[in-house]
Design a protein around this motif. Structure first.
Motif, PDB file in Angstrom:
ATOM      1  N   PRO A   3       0.812  -1.216   0.000  1.00 12.23           N
ATOM      2  CA  PRO A   3       0.000   0.000   0.000  1.00 12.23           C
ATOM      3  C   PRO A   3       0.842   1.261   0.000  1.00 12.23           C
ATOM      4  O   PRO A   3       0.538   2.216  -0.702  1.00 12.23           O
ATOM      5  CB  PRO A   3      -0.828  -0.126   1.278  1.00 12.23           C
ATOM      6  CG  PRO A   3      -0.885  -1.586   1.533  1.00 12.23           C
ATOM      7  CD  PRO A   3       0.453  -2.103   1.102  1.00 12.23           C
ATOM      8  N   ASP A   4       1.933   1.299   0.802  1.00 15.51           N
ATOM      9  CA  ASP A   4       2.781   2.479   0.820  1.00 15.51           C
ATOM     10  C   ASP A   4       3.416   2.708  -0.546  1.00 15.51           C
ATOM     11  O   ASP A   4       3.584   3.820  -0.999  1.00 15.51           O
ATOM     12  CB  ASP A   4       3.883   2.324   1.875  1.00 15.51           C
ATOM     13  CG  ASP A   4       3.342   2.509   3.284  1.00 15.51           C
ATOM     14  OD1 ASP A   4       2.281   3.119   3.408  1.00 15.51           O
ATOM     15  OD2 ASP A   4       3.970   2.021   4.227  1.00 15.51           O
ATOM     16  N   GLU A   5       3.787   1.586  -1.202  1.00 16.00           N
ATOM     17  CA  GLU A   5       4.424   1.723  -2.492  1.00 16.00           C
ATOM     18  C   GLU A   5       3.427   2.212  -3.542  1.00 16.00           C
ATOM     19  O   GLU A   5       3.767   2.975  -4.435  1.00 16.00           O
ATOM     20  CB  GLU A   5       4.992   0.366  -2.911  1.00 16.00           C
ATOM     21  CG  GLU A   5       6.068   0.471  -3.966  1.00 16.00           C
ATOM     22  CD  GLU A   5       6.899  -0.790  -4.038  1.00 16.00           C
ATOM     23  OE1 GLU A   5       8.024  -0.704  -4.531  1.00 16.00           O
ATOM     24  OE2 GLU A   5       6.420  -1.855  -3.612  1.00 16.00           O
ATOM     25  N   LEU A   6       2.187   1.784  -3.410  1.00 10.09           N
ATOM     26  CA  LEU A   6       1.154   2.257  -4.322  1.00 10.09           C
ATOM     27  C   LEU A   6       0.966   3.759  -4.200  1.00 10.09           C
ATOM     28  O   LEU A   6       0.928   4.489  -5.175  1.00 10.09           O
ATOM     29  CB  LEU A   6      -0.169   1.558  -4.023  1.00 10.09           C
ATOM     30  CG  LEU A   6      -0.422   0.222  -4.718  1.00 10.09           C
ATOM     31  CD1 LEU A   6      -1.669  -0.399  -4.157  1.00 10.09           C
ATOM     32  CD2 LEU A   6      -0.553   0.419  -6.210  1.00 10.09           C
ATOM     33  N   LEU A   7       0.821   4.217  -2.983  1.00 13.60           N
ATOM     34  CA  LEU A   7       0.533   5.627  -2.752  1.00 13.60           C
ATOM     35  C   LEU A   7       1.789   6.462  -2.612  1.00 13.60           C
ATOM     36  O   LEU A   7       1.711   7.675  -2.512  1.00 13.60           O
ATOM     37  CB  LEU A   7      -0.334   5.781  -1.499  1.00 13.60           C
ATOM     38  CG  LEU A   7      -1.699   5.115  -1.586  1.00 13.60           C
ATOM     39  CD1 LEU A   7      -2.392   5.188  -0.245  1.00 13.60           C
ATOM     40  CD2 LEU A   7      -2.553   5.756  -2.646  1.00 13.60           C
ATOM     41  N   GLY A   8       2.954   5.816  -2.582  1.00 11.71           N
ATOM     42  CA  GLY A   8       4.204   6.559  -2.468  1.00 11.71           C
ATOM     43  C   GLY A   8       4.260   7.425  -1.229  1.00 11.71           C
ATOM     44  O   GLY A   8       4.847   8.500  -1.226  1.00 11.71           O
ATOM     45  N   GLY A   9       3.660   6.984  -0.128  1.00  7.74           N
ATOM     46  CA  GLY A   9       3.658   7.792   1.086  1.00  7.74           C
ATOM     47  C   GLY A   9       2.448   8.681   1.203  1.00  7.74           C
ATOM     48  O   GLY A   9       2.272   9.359   2.204  1.00  7.74           O
ATOM     49  N   ILE A  10       1.591   8.728   0.161  1.00 13.64           N
ATOM     50  CA  ILE A  10       0.397   9.562   0.227  1.00 13.64           C
ATOM     51  C   ILE A  10      -0.722   8.783   0.896  1.00 13.64           C
ATOM     52  O   ILE A  10      -1.078   7.697   0.471  1.00 13.64           O
ATOM     53  CB  ILE A  10      -0.059   9.991  -1.180  1.00 13.64           C
ATOM     54  CG1 ILE A  10       1.047  10.782  -1.877  1.00 13.64           C
ATOM     55  CG2 ILE A  10      -1.327  10.821  -1.113  1.00 13.64           C
ATOM     56  CD1 ILE A  10       0.701  11.190  -3.273  1.00 13.64           C
ATOM     57  N   THR A  14       2.110  14.749  -2.425  1.00 12.39           N
ATOM     58  CA  THR A  14       3.158  14.435  -1.447  1.00 12.39           C
ATOM     59  C   THR A  14       3.443  15.635  -0.551  1.00 12.39           C
ATOM     60  O   THR A  14       3.900  15.474   0.583  1.00 12.39           O
ATOM     61  CB  THR A  14       4.450  14.012  -2.164  1.00 12.39           C
ATOM     62  OG1 THR A  14       4.899  15.071  -3.014  1.00 12.39           O
ATOM     63  CG2 THR A  14       4.248  12.743  -2.964  1.00 12.39           C
ATOM     64  N   ARG A  15       3.169  16.847  -1.065  1.00 11.52           N
ATOM     65  CA  ARG A  15       3.330  18.050  -0.237  1.00 11.52           C
ATOM     66  C   ARG A  15       2.041  18.382   0.508  1.00 11.52           C
ATOM     67  O   ARG A  15       2.057  18.724   1.688  1.00 11.52           O
ATOM     68  CB  ARG A  15       3.751  19.236  -1.115  1.00 11.52           C
ATOM     69  CG  ARG A  15       5.069  19.057  -1.823  1.00 11.52           C
ATOM     70  CD  ARG A  15       5.520  20.336  -2.511  1.00 11.52           C
ATOM     71  NE  ARG A  15       4.639  20.717  -3.606  1.00 11.52           N
ATOM     72  CZ  ARG A  15       4.840  20.388  -4.869  1.00 11.52           C
ATOM     73  NH1 ARG A  15       5.876  19.636  -5.197  1.00 11.52           N
ATOM     74  NH2 ARG A  15       4.018  20.794  -5.815  1.00 11.52           N
TER      75      ARG A  15
END
Length: 768
Positions: free
Chosen positions: A108-115, A150-151
Motif C-alpha cells: 500500500p505504501d508503495e502504491l501511494l508513495g507515502g500519500i 506528497t506536499r
C-alpha cells in the motif's frame, strides 16, 4: 450548481454545514471514515491504480505495470474482506516520502508513495475543512498530481499540531483569510506557520527558482518554498466552497464552470478558474459589477479569457471615487462624474486605449436603467466623449497603422525555418500548421485527433476540420496533396498522430494532448508560445531593426492574411481561408498592401505602370496611396485600376491580360516572359483539343475551345506588347496617357468577357 446551505443564523454552523453537505454529495463515507486509502479513493472518487496519483516520477514502464498488477490484487482482497487496507499508509504521514521509501515500503505504501489521508488526530473543527479541501481536489481529475499530493498531505499532521497550540485564537482554517478577499495578491498567514512547521520537521524549505522572459532576455527569480504553497491553496479552496454555498448572483468568487459551458472553461493545474469580485471593495459597487457581468455572460457578451481584465477596468471607478471622496457613496456618481471627472482622472493617469473609459460607463448606464434601488437618475453615456480619450484611435485606422507591426516579418520567418531543426518537434508541427493555414492559436492547439480525413469526392484532397472558437462554428479547409504548403501541413498532422498513438497507446481526444492529473487536456498555447519565444532568444533571431523578435501566435495569422492579400486573392477567398465571420475583417488585409504602397511611393510619376496597349497610367500609384479606400489592387504582374475607376471589385482575378484595366509593372519582366511561354503552350494544347472535338462531332465543346483559343491569343498578344514595351532599347518607351475616368456602364461587362481558365497567382503567392 450551488451547494445546499444549511439553514442557520450562526455563520459558523452554516459554514461547516455547507462543507458537510458538500462531502455528503460526493459520498457519505467521506464523513464517516477518518482513513482514506486506496479502497476509499476508488469507491468515492473512482480513482484506481492507473491514476496519476499513483505514478511518482522516476517509475519506469515495467515498474509501473507491476504496481498496477499488485493494485488489482489488493483491490480484490479489499473487496473480499471489506477492509480499507490501503488506508494504513496514512500512518506514515509524519515522515518525508523519501524516508518511507528508504525504509522499505509495504505494497500500500508503495502504491501511494507515502500519500495517505489519516484525519484521526485532527480536531473536528479542522477535520471537516481538511476533508472538504482534499475531497474537492480529488474529485477533479485534472487536480490529481502525485508530487503535489506528497506536499499537500503534510497539511494533515500540521493542522493536528496547529490545533494543540493554545496561543492560537483562530477557530477555523478559513479565518486565516486569503489575500484575494482584500483584492490583492500574496500569501495567507497560514503559509508562514506551515513553513516554520516544515522546517521544524526537517523538510526542505529552499526557495524555488523560476525562469521567465522579459523583453529579449531570460531572467531567473527566486520564490517562496514550493512545499509551503499548498497552504495558500487550502484557504483559497475553502473560500471557493464557502462561496459555492451561495446563489450565483450573491457570490464574490464565481467559478467559470458555473457560468460557462465546460468546453469554454480553461483547464488549469493549480486551482479552478474563477472570477473574483473581491477586487472591488465597496459593497454597493461590487454588487453592481457582479450583476452587470453576470448579465453580460448570460447574453454571451463576455468570453472567459477577457473576464479578469474586464473586472479590473470596472474597478477603476472605485479608485477614482476614493481619490475624491474618503467614503464613496452611490450619490457621488452622477452625469458630471461620468462626463468629466472620471474622464479627466483617467487621462491624467495615462491609461492606454479606450476600454478603461467605455466599459465602466456602460456598466453605470446599465445600472441606472435596471437597478432602481440605487436611485440614480438615468445616466447617459455620450459616445462623443470617447474622442476626448487621449490614447483613442478609430479602430480601422489603428488596424491600418499597426498591422505591419502585428505580423511576423518575412526576415524572421526565414530565420525561424532556417534553424527549424533545433526546435522541439511538437512546436515545429504547430508552426507549420499555423504558418500555412492562418489558424487561430486557440483553435490550433485544440485540434481534434481525427481532424484530418480524406475527401470522399476527390482523391487529390484532404479535409482539415476544426472548431473556430471565436465565431462559434466549424470550419473545413481543403488541403491539396500536390501543393507544397498543404503537403507540409498534412505530413505534420499525420506524424503527430503517429507519435501520439505510440506514446499514449490510443487515439486521444486532442491532436496535441497533454496529461493534467487524470485528465487529458490540449497542449497549452501559453506554454508553447513561451518555449518558442525562449528558443528565439537563444537562437538570436532578430527583425530588420536588429531587435530580438517577440513571438506571438497571432502574428502568424496576420502574416498569412497579409500574404494572401499581397498575392492578389480577393476578399471572399481571404475570408474563407481565415474563417472570418464577415468580410469587414478581411478588408483590413486588402487595405494593408504595404509592399504595394512602398513600391508606389518609389515609382510614383515614373511612368512604370502600363496598360496592355503599352500606354502609361501615372495615376495608379497615387490611387494606391489613398487611405480611405483601396483604389488599386495588387494582382499578378502589376495592378488593377478597376476599383479606382468604377468602385467595384473584379470577379475574375487571373484574367488580367485581356482587361484594359490591367497595369503591368515593368519590374516583373521574368513573370511576363514565363506567362508568354505558358500561354503559347496552352494555345497548342487547345488547338489539339478543338481538332479532337470536331472529329468526334462535339460541336458545342469545339465552339467553347475556339473561344478559349481566341481569348488566349488575345492575352498572348497583349503580353508580347508589354514585353516589347519594357525591352525597347533597355528602357521604358511607352506612350504617355493621362488617367481618364471611363463611363460606368461598360466596365463590368468588359470584365465578364475577360474571364478565362488561367489562374496563376504570380511569383509572390503561396502555392495553392
Amino acid at each position: 450548481m450551488a451547494l445546499k446551505l444549511a439553514r442557520s443564523c450562526n455563520p459558523e454552523v452554516a459554514y461547516l454545514g455547507s462543507l458537510r453537505a458538500f462531502l455528503t454529495s460526493l459520498h457519505p463515507a467521506l464523513l464517516e471514515r477518518d482513513l482514506w486509502g486506496f479502497h476509499t479513493l476508488r469507491e468515492c472518487f473512482g480513482i484506481d491504480a492507473g491514476s496519476a496519483l499513483y505514478a511518482p516520477d522516476g517509475y519506469g514502464e515495467a515498474r509501473h505495470a507491476q504496481i498496477l498488477r499488485d493494485a488489482r490484487e489488493l483491490e480484490a482482497q479489499s473487496s473480499r474482506t471489506g477492509r480499507d487496507k490501503a488506508g494504513r499508509c496514512g500512518r506514515s504521514l509524519g515522515r518525508p516520502a523519501s524516508t518511507v521509501r528508504q525504509r522499505g515500503q509495504t505494497l500500500p505504501d508503495e502504491l501511494l508513495g507515502g500519500i495517505g489521508f489519516d484525519f484521526a488526530d485532527v480536531p473536528e473543527f479542522y477535520k471537516t475543512e481538511l476533508k472538504a479541501f482534499f475531497a474537492w481536489r480529488l474529485s477533479r481529475p485534472q487536480s490529481r498530481h502525485y508530487l503535489w499530493y506528497t506536499r499537500a498531505v503534510q497539511l494533515i499532521p500540521f493542522c493536528a499540531d496547529l490545533a494543540s497550540t493554545q496561543a492560537l485564537a483562530v477557530r477555523h482554517l478559513i479565518d486565516f483569510r486569503h489575500p484575494v478577499e482584500s483584492g490583492s495578491g500574496g500569501s495567507t498567514p497560514l503559509r508562514g506557520l506551515f513553513e516554520n512547521w516544515l522546517a521544524g520537521k526537517l523538510y526542505s524549505v529552499r526557495p524555488t527558482k523560476r525562469k521567465w522572459r522579459r523583453a529579449a532576455t531570460i531572467q531567473e527569480t527566486a520564490y517562496g518554498p514550493t512545499n509551503s504553497a499548498v497552504a495558500n491553496v487550502l484557504v483559497f479552496t475553502l473560500i471557493i466552497l464557502r462561496e459555492k454555498a451561495k446563489p450565483v448572483e450573491a457570490r464574490d468568487l464565481v467559478l467559470l464552470e458555473d457560468v460557462y459551458p465546460a468546453d469554454e472553461v480553461p483547464v488549469t493545474r493549480s486551482k479552478a478558474p474563477s472570477i473574483s469580485f473581491f477586487r472591488i471593495q465597496l459593497p454597493w459597487l461590487r454588487n453592481v459589477a457582479r450583476r452587470y457581468i453576470l448579465n453580460k455572460i448570460e447574453h454571451k457578451e463576455l468570453s472567459p479569457g477577457s473576464l479578469s481584465q474586464y473586472v479590473g477596468r470596472l474597478s477603476q471607478i472605485e479608485t477614482c471615487l476614493y481619490s475624491i471622496h474618503p467614503s464613496p457613496r452611490p450619490e457621488h456618481i452622477n452625469q458630471e462624474f461620468i462626463d468629466h471627472t472620471f474622464l479627466s482622472w483617467g487621462n491624467d493617469k495615462g491609461f492606454i486605449g479606450q476600454n478603461w473609459y467605455t466599459d465602466p460607463l456602460n456598466m453605470l448606464q446599465w445600472a441606472s436603467a435596471y437597478l432602481p434601488e440605487y436611485r440614480w437618475r438615468r445616466l447617459v453615456f455620450d459616445k462623443r466623449n470617447v474622442r476626448r480619450v487621449r490614447s483613442y484611435h478609430p479602430r480601422m485606422h489603428e488596424y491600418e497603422r499597426n498591422l505591419e507591426d502585428a505580423m511576423v516579418p518575412e526576415e524572421v520567418i526565414e530565420q525561424i525555418f532556417l534553424k527549424f531543426d533545433s526546435l522541439p518537434v511538437v512546436c515545429k508541427r504547430l508552426l507549420i500548421i499555423a504558418r500555412y493555414t492562418g489558424m487561430r492559436s486557440i483553435d490550433l492547439h485544440a485540434l481534434a485527433f481525427d481532424c484530418l480525413a480524406p475527401d470522399p469526392d476527390d482523391a487529390d484532397f484532404m479535409l482539415l476540420t476544426f472548431y473556430q472558437s471565436k465565431v462559434k462554428r466549424w470550419n473545413t479547409k481543403p488541403l491539396h496533396k500536390n501543393d507544397a504548403a498543404h503537403a507540409l501541413v498534412i505530413q505534420a498532422i499525420q506524424e503527430q498522430q503517429d507519435d501520439v498513438r505510440s506514446t499514449w497507446n490510443l487515439e486521444t481526444t486532442y491532436l496535441f494532448p497533454n496529461r493534467l492529473g487524470d485528465a487529458e487536456v490540449s497542449l497549452s498555447r501559453a506554454h508553447t508560445r513561451d518555449v518558442i519565444a525562449k528558443w528565439i532568444i537563444r537562437q538570436g533571431i532578430r527583425d530588420k531593426d536588429g531587435s530580438i523578435y517577440k513571438f506571438g501566435w497571432h502574428d502568424l495569422r496576420h502574416f498569412y492574411g497579409t500574404e494572401l492579400a499581397l498575392a492578389g486573392y480577393d476578399i471572399m477567398m481571404i475570408q474563407m481561408e481565415l474563417g472570418h465571420a464577415s468580410a469587414d475583417m478581411s478588408l483590413i488585409y486588402v487595405n494593408q498592401r504595404l509592399k504595394l504602397k512602398k513600391k508606389a511611393i518609389l515609382e510614383k510619376g515614373g511612368g512604370k505602370f502600363i496598360s496592355i496597349k503599352g500606354e502609361v497610367d501615372d495615376k495608379v500609384a497615387e490611387l494606391a496611396l489613398r487611405k480611405d479606400a483601396t483604389l488599386a489592387v495588387d494582382v499578378p504582374g502589376g495592378l488593377c485600376s478597376l476599383p479606382g475607376q468604377v468602385g467595384e471589385w473584379c470577379e475574375h482575378n487571373g484574367a488580367c491580360f485581356t482587361c484594359t484595366y490591367f497595369r503591368a509593372d515593368i519590374g516583373q519582366l521574368p513573370f511576363f516572359e514565363k506567362e508568354m511561354r505558358t500561354m503559347a503552350t496552352s494555345l497548342t494544347r487547345l488547338k489539339g483539343e478543338v481538332e479532337g472535338f470536331e472529329q468526334d462531332g462535339h460541336r458545342r465543346m469545339a465552339d467553347i475551345g475556339r473561344k478559349r483559343m481566341e481569348r488566349t491569343q488575345q492575352g498572348l498578344a497583349n503580353v508580347k506588347t508589354i514585353i516589347k514595351t519594357i525591352k525597347a532599347d533597355g528602357t521604358f518607351s511607352g506612350q504617355a496617357r493621362k488617367y481618364q475616368r471611363p463611363a460606368w456602364g461598360g466596365a463590368a461587362a468588359e470584365c465578364d468577357q475577360a474571364a478565362c481558365s488561367r489562374g496563376d497567382p504570380g511569383r509572390h503567392a503561396p502555392e495553392r
